[in-house]
Design a protein around this motif. Structure first.
Motif, PDB file in Angstrom:
ATOM      1  N   ARG A  92      16.220  23.564  51.222  1.00 55.38           N
ATOM      2  CA  ARG A  92      15.674  22.641  50.230  1.00 55.38           C
ATOM      3  C   ARG A  92      16.729  22.323  49.160  1.00 55.38           C
ATOM      4  N   ARG A  93      17.471  23.328  48.740  1.00 60.40           N
ATOM      5  CA  ARG A  93      18.558  23.073  47.789  1.00 60.40           C
ATOM      6  C   ARG A  93      19.614  22.163  48.420  1.00 60.40           C
ATOM      7  N   ALA A  94      19.919  22.420  49.698  1.00 62.97           N
ATOM      8  CA  ALA A  94      20.923  21.605  50.386  1.00 62.97           C
ATOM      9  C   ALA A  94      20.458  20.160  50.505  1.00 62.97           C
ATOM     10  N   ASN A  95      19.176  19.950  50.757  1.00 59.56           N
ATOM     11  CA  ASN A  95      18.659  18.578  50.835  1.00 59.56           C
ATOM     12  C   ASN A  95      18.889  17.836  49.526  1.00 59.56           C
ATOM     13  N   ALA A  96      18.599  18.500  48.425  1.00 59.98           N
ATOM     14  CA  ALA A  96      18.775  17.864  47.115  1.00 59.98           C
ATOM     15  C   ALA A  96      20.241  17.551  46.846  1.00 59.98           C
ATOM     16  N   HIS A 148      17.979  13.188  54.039  1.00 60.63           N
ATOM     17  CA  HIS A 148      17.792  14.319  53.123  1.00 60.63           C
ATOM     18  C   HIS A 148      16.690  14.080  52.089  1.00 60.63           C
ATOM     19  N   ASP A 149      15.895  13.040  52.271  1.00 57.89           N
ATOM     20  CA  ASP A 149      14.860  12.684  51.295  1.00 57.89           C
ATOM     21  C   ASP A 149      13.520  13.314  51.662  1.00 57.89           C
ATOM     22  N   GLU A 150      13.113  14.329  50.908  1.00 57.19           N
ATOM     23  CA  GLU A 150      11.861  15.035  51.186  1.00 57.19           C
ATOM     24  C   GLU A 150      10.634  14.205  50.822  1.00 57.19           C
ATOM     25  N   THR A 151      10.793  13.184  49.990  1.00 57.46           N
ATOM     26  CA  THR A 151       9.630  12.390  49.586  1.00 57.46           C
ATOM     27  C   THR A 151       9.105  11.516  50.722  1.00 57.46           C
ATOM     28  N   LEU A 152       9.837  11.447  51.819  1.00 57.87           N
ATOM     29  CA  LEU A 152       9.391  10.633  52.951  1.00 57.87           C
ATOM     30  C   LEU A 152       8.473  11.402  53.886  1.00 57.87           C
ATOM     31  N   SER A 153       8.035  12.569  53.473  1.00 54.63           N
ATOM     32  CA  SER A 153       6.997  13.313  54.192  1.00 54.63           C
ATOM     33  C   SER A 153       5.710  13.262  53.383  1.00 54.63           C
ATOM     34  N   VAL A 154       4.594  13.531  54.036  1.00 56.06           N
ATOM     35  CA  VAL A 154       3.291  13.309  53.411  1.00 56.06           C
ATOM     36  C   VAL A 154       3.123  14.119  52.135  1.00 56.06           C
ATOM     37  N   LYS A 185       5.705  15.392  50.455  1.00 56.31           N
ATOM     38  CA  LYS A 185       6.971  15.283  49.720  1.00 56.31           C
ATOM     39  C   LYS A 185       7.729  16.611  49.686  1.00 56.31           C
ATOM     40  N   ASN A 186       7.680  17.317  50.821  1.00 56.73           N
ATOM     41  CA  ASN A 186       8.287  18.642  50.882  1.00 56.73           C
ATOM     42  C   ASN A 186       9.172  18.847  52.113  1.00 56.73           C
ATOM     43  N   GLN A 187       9.366  17.800  52.910  1.00 53.34           N
ATOM     44  CA  GLN A 187      10.154  17.977  54.129  1.00 53.34           C
ATOM     45  C   GLN A 187      10.967  16.723  54.405  1.00 53.34           C
ATOM     46  N   ALA A 188      12.258  16.919  54.666  1.00 50.62           N
ATOM     47  CA  ALA A 188      13.150  15.841  55.083  1.00 50.62           C
ATOM     48  C   ALA A 188      13.524  16.044  56.550  1.00 50.62           C
ATOM     49  N   CYS A 189      14.161  15.049  57.121  1.00 50.14           N
ATOM     50  CA  CYS A 189      14.681  15.218  58.487  1.00 50.14           C
ATOM     51  C   CYS A 189      15.567  16.458  58.556  1.00 50.14           C
ATOM     52  N   ALA A 190      16.411  16.635  57.521  1.00 48.47           N
ATOM     53  CA  ALA A 190      17.354  17.750  57.504  1.00 48.47           C
ATOM     54  C   ALA A 190      16.690  19.095  57.280  1.00 48.47           C
ATOM     55  N   SER A 191      15.389  19.112  56.997  1.00 48.86           N
ATOM     56  CA  SER A 191      14.688  20.390  56.869  1.00 48.86           C
ATOM     57  C   SER A 191      14.629  21.123  58.199  1.00 48.86           C
ATOM     58  N   CYS A 192      14.689  20.380  59.294  1.00 47.17           N
ATOM     59  CA  CYS A 192      14.716  20.986  60.629  1.00 47.17           C
ATOM     60  C   CYS A 192      16.049  20.757  61.336  1.00 47.17           C
ATOM     61  N   HIS A 193      16.918  19.943  60.719  1.00 45.33           N
ATOM     62  CA  HIS A 193      18.194  19.595  61.341  1.00 45.33           C
ATOM     63  C   HIS A 193      19.302  19.757  60.300  1.00 45.33           C
ATOM     64  N   ALA A 194      19.540  20.993  59.893  1.00 48.36           N
ATOM     65  CA  ALA A 194      20.526  21.248  58.847  1.00 48.36           C
ATOM     66  C   ALA A 194      21.924  21.304  59.437  1.00 48.36           C
ATOM     67  N   SER A 195      22.883  20.685  58.744  1.00 49.65           N
ATOM     68  CA  SER A 195      24.250  20.619  59.261  1.00 49.65           C
ATOM     69  C   SER A 195      24.853  21.999  59.449  1.00 49.65           C
ATOM     70  N   PRO A 232       7.586  24.648  61.283  1.00 47.03           N
ATOM     71  CA  PRO A 232       6.408  24.023  60.671  1.00 47.03           C
ATOM     72  C   PRO A 232       6.773  22.662  60.101  1.00 47.03           C
ATOM     73  N   GLY A 233       5.748  21.852  59.852  1.00 45.79           N
ATOM     74  CA  GLY A 233       5.961  20.526  59.307  1.00 45.79           C
ATOM     75  C   GLY A 233       5.612  20.436  57.841  1.00 45.79           C
ATOM     76  N   SER A 234       5.439  19.199  57.360  1.00 51.27           N
ATOM     77  CA  SER A 234       5.063  18.996  55.963  1.00 51.27           C
ATOM     78  C   SER A 234       3.722  19.663  55.673  1.00 51.27           C
ATOM     79  N   VAL A 235       2.788  19.577  56.621  1.00 47.92           N
ATOM     80  CA  VAL A 235       1.560  20.361  56.552  1.00 47.92           C
ATOM     81  C   VAL A 235       1.923  21.720  57.129  1.00 47.92           C
ATOM     82  N   ALA A 236       2.096  22.700  56.273  1.00 43.71           N
ATOM     83  CA  ALA A 236       2.836  23.915  56.628  1.00 43.71           C
ATOM     84  C   ALA A 236       2.254  24.707  57.786  1.00 43.71           C
ATOM     85  N   MET A 237       0.955  24.609  58.032  1.00 45.52           N
ATOM     86  CA  MET A 237       0.383  25.391  59.124  1.00 45.52           C
ATOM     87  C   MET A 237       0.356  24.629  60.445  1.00 45.52           C
ATOM     88  N   ARG A 238       1.006  23.479  60.492  1.00 41.49           N
ATOM     89  CA  ARG A 238       1.141  22.775  61.762  1.00 41.49           C
ATOM     90  C   ARG A 238       2.550  22.996  62.307  1.00 41.49           C
TER      91      ARG A 238
END
Length: 485
Positions: free
Chosen positions: A35-39, A68-74, A76-86, A105-111
């Protein structure tokens, strides 16, 4: 954990996953680091954009911002890079999840989905999916099952970039237009308009759009529509959503994501030398005995270490994939997997049989591709932020190490079949240990490819030499970091 407990603590599950995702995402050091890396990466891309040349360079940096934009998840807590970190080879960045569940997990954490994240590095080299008559094989597409065909946007990479935004397991936006809406209200709206068009966000948003876009997608529909838009507004939103994906594809094609900067590349350029073990591993990899390069092609320029085809290598079922118990309604009424533990991942065969975009000739091929998954690039296959960082391998993350995977390729069909109930790698029952003197049955045994894998006759040393070579494929190599040979 019992089923009743799972209903309370793990909505959507008949039994809880091996890790409790909300706690991991809130407390785990790797999860907090990504999450820090995304920011940081988003901020850096915003700064670099203004200094970059107009055209392709700015398009790629716009893609980096989007990735790296987490606001594009429902939520606002997950970006593409949350699962694909360099720093993890553009794949799963949380060691505990790699080790325990493979699927993130996804933006809905239990999915959680049914497969481990496929690396997005070098993804733009995948051609649009087609049936190659000369090879008698499907070639191209992205995702493990090739369902990002490229037939939607003209780019397999861009098709892939669109899908996670609305996937219930990932960013869970309830409408592609909601992604456009969030970008329109982002700090980089003007940068997007500069790259694409001043009309990119010329959409009349209905009252309540923000509220509607905050409700997770709980549908298997590939194109959910939570917003009621006029035809002209829907058309514009679709065009801008396509350009969001094309921007991400431009980032994936850039030297930020596909730099060709590994030790292997340095050796090919005459700037470094393999160690004896690496050189022996490369000879085995490209030679006839190990058969690695039959699928992970080491020829051509650039060398991509994939032929973009799909094979069933006989991977056992991974019982730790959370999807197998994700068979109850969650807090939004969504049932991820109505088959529960009876689910079988059919890979490309499943996609060919069920997709609306597949023609009848392709559908007829579906039975032959049950259990087949696309050959991934091996670039960055061992890239990790620290030596002890756990990774997982194969589409379902069954194998806990490269050595385990190479050993499977080598000994599948030679070692005994493990007793029923002995499924996880390393588990022991009496005289049998999975991966040592037995292998479980393949998840889809009928279509296993025996031409290129299994019964290779390699020694333990030769397996380790192949692994040594694979470790030279991580980007970011500094020739001054070692003396070489």
């Amino acid at each position: 954990m019992g089923a009743s407990q799972a209903t309370d603590r793990c909505p959507g599950y008949s039994s809880c996953p091996a890790v409790y995702f909300p706690d991991v995402l809130a407390e785990n050091a790797d999860a907090l680091a990504v999450r820090r890396a995304n920011a940081v990466e988003k901020r850096n891309a915003l700064l670099r954009f203004d200094e970059a040349r107009p055209g392709a360079e700015r398009k790629a940096l716009l893609g980096a911002i989007l990735v790296h934009d987490e606001t594009l998840s429902v939520e606002k807590n997950q970006a593409c890079a949350s699962c694909h970190a360099s720093y993890a080879g553009f794949s799963g960045p949380v060691a505990l999840i790699n080790k325990k569940t493979a699927a993130n997990p996804g933006s809905v954490a239990m999915r959680a989905g049914l497969r481990k994240p496929m690396s997005l590095a070098y993804a733009t080299y995948a051609p649009v999916l087609a049936y190659n008559n000369a090879a008698s094989a499907f070639v191209g597409g992205n995702f493990w099952d090739m369902r990002a065909t490229g037939l939607v946007t003209g780019s397999a990479s861009a098709d892939q970039a669109q899908a996670p935004f609305t996937s219930p397991f990932e960013m869970a936006m309830p409408d592609p237009a909601c992604v456009v809406y969030r970008v329109a209200r982002g700090a980089y709206r003007a940068k997007f308009e500069e790259v694409w068009s001043g009309n990119a966000f010329a959409v009349r948003w209905p009252a309540g759009t923000a509220t509607a876009c905050a409700r997770p997608n709980s549908s298997a529909d590939a194109d959910p529509r939570a917003l009621v838009l006029a035809a002209v507004d829907r058309k514009q939103a679709q065009a801008t959503f396509k350009n969001i994906a094309l921007s991400i594809a431009a980032y994936e094609a850039s030297s930020d994501a596909s730099p060709f900067s590994s030790k292997f590349d340095a050796v090919q350029a005459g700037k470094a030398k393999f160690t004896p073990a690496e050189r022996a591993g490369f000879a085995l990899f490209t030679g006839g005995r190990a058969k690695c390069s039959n699928c992970h092609t080491a020829a051509g320029k650039p060398v991509l270490f994939t032929n973009f085809q799909a094979f069933n290598i006989g991977t056992p079922r991974n019982p730790d994939i959370p999807y197998l118990s994700e068979n109850r309604p969650d807090g939004f009424g969504y049932v991820a997997n109505s088959d529960g533990g009876a689910f079988v991942d059919l890979g490309l065969g499943g996609f060919l049989a069920s997709s609306a975009v597949v023609n009848s000739a392709w559908k007829a091929q579906a039975p032959f591709y049950k259990g087949a998954f696309r050959t991934p690039t091996l670039r960055n296959v061992d890239k990790r932020p620290r030596p002890a960082f756990a990774k997982s391998y194969a589409h379902n993350g069954y194998f806990p190490s490269l050595k385990a995977l190479v050993h499977f390729y080598n000994t599948r069909g030679i070692l005994d079949r493990c007793p029923d109930g002995l499924q996880r790698y390393g588990d022991t029952n009496g005289s049998k240990t999975v991966g040592y003197n037995c292998w479980p049955a393949s998840e889809v045994p009928a279509t296993v490819n025996w031409q290129f894998t299994g019964r290779l006759g390699l020694s333990d040393l030769e397996e380790s030499q192949i692994v040594a070579f694979l470790r030279t494929l991580s980007d970011g190599y500094d020739p001054s970091s070692e003396a070489g040979e």
